[in-house]
Motif scaffolding. Structure first.
Motif: not given
Length: 320
Positions: A126-129, A204-212, A235-240
């Motif tokens: 999901s994070a990769d997506e 690990y799973s990471v989600i990176y994006d701008s807040a907006v 967003v709630m469940n990703t490792d980072l």
């Protein structure tokens, strides 16, 4: 959970199990060829295994005794096999099945429950997506240049660089959260991306994006007819979680409440987040609810970036 993500995760785990079986069969063939004594033990174990299966459900009064004798015989034979393996330079468990996840044996299930490995894999996919369009490969610790900082600012940034690199290299699912703040162009995004790259490389799973961007996705799903909540769940469940440019989003009750919800929920569940913002502490206080400020100041490791805008320095050098 997105059904496509779930199906993909199950397929990956099934592939792991298949590879474990194929590797085990390869090792058995190898040892049977090289060590005839173990081949004979394996053949005997196969025969006693068939005999045990035949005795299961047998109500004969002697069946229980036979089963116990065969069980003890098998344990002794397995012990002997391990001893011979070690004597021939192999690990004692060389012929054991080696699963990626020993807990569920690469099935994805522990009884009727999803195994942690399946949940974590779904989270990573999901994070990769969500990260599809994030330029995660553009920054690393190796490309962070401290020469753009001078004097006391350079000392400060050296400490921040060392802290963030150590954080990434030793990351765990319960690592602390970080607030990176300071004027634009000082390296906050660069070091955030460097952390993301290192943590991703560790599996690990990471989600990176701008807040907006993240807030817009959550808002879109929240008010859609289908009421899908894939983004907020990820967003709630990703490792980072790495939220870049906090404070550039529109100031709305929904966005402010969502930011607090994300920060508070992840802290309560022990999951780390990295937030970067061009706002200083006073700007954060003016912009957000006191609850947001208190949670960040009390729990996050706060790193204030110092120096002059690196992008402006580069343009100056190019024009001279």
């Amino acid at each position: 959970m997105n059904s496509e993500i779930f199906d993909k995760a199950q397929s990956i785990i099934s592939g792991r199990r298949l590879r474990a079986v194929e590797e085990n069969e390869r090792r058995i063939r190898e040892i049977n060829d090289k060590i005839p004594q173990i081949r004979e033990i394996n053949a005997e174990l196969f025969n006693t295994g068939k005999e045990l299966i035949g005795l299961i459900g047998d109500k004969n009064s002697n069946a229980a005794d036979k089963i116990e004798k065969l069980r003890k015989y098998n344990l002794e034979a397995q012990k002997m096999s391990r001893t011979i393996l070690v004597e021939n330079g192999y690990p004692a468990d060389y012929l054991d099945m080696h699963y990626t996840c020993e807990k569920c044996r690469d099935t994805g299930y522990c009884g009727s429950e999803f195994c942690d490995c399946l949940n974590q894999l779904c989270g990573k996919l999901s994070a990769d997506e969500l990260n599809k369009h994030a330029q995660l490969s553009l920054s690393s610790f190796d490309t962070f240049d401290l020469r753009y900082y001078n004097g006391q600012d350079r000392e400060t940034m050296q400490r921040i660089f060392s802290f963030t690199k150590d954080y990434a290299e030793n990351f765990k699912r319960d690592s602390k959260s970080i607030l990176m703040f300071g004027r634009t162009g000082l390296g906050k995004t660069h070091l955030s991306l460097a952390i993301a790259n290192t943590v991703l490389s560790k599996g690990y799973s990471v989600i990176y994006d701008s807040a907006v961007n993240i807030l817009r996705k959550i808002e879109s799903e929240r008010f859609s007819r289908d009421s899908i909540s894939e983004t907020i769940d990820s967003v709630m469940n990703t490792d980072l979680l790495i939220l870049d440019d906090l404070g550039t989003e529109y100031e709305t009750p929904f966005f402010n409440a969502t930011i607090y919800n994300i920060i508070n929920t992840r802290l309560n569940s022990g999951k780390p987040a990295i937030i970067s913002t061009n706002l200083d502490f006073e700007g954060i206080r003016r912009r957000y609810d006191d609850r947001v400020v208190s949670r960040i100041v009390a729990v996050y490791s706060c790193l204030e970036f110092k120096g002059e805008d690196i992008r402006l320095q580069i343009r100056k050098n190019e024009n001279t």
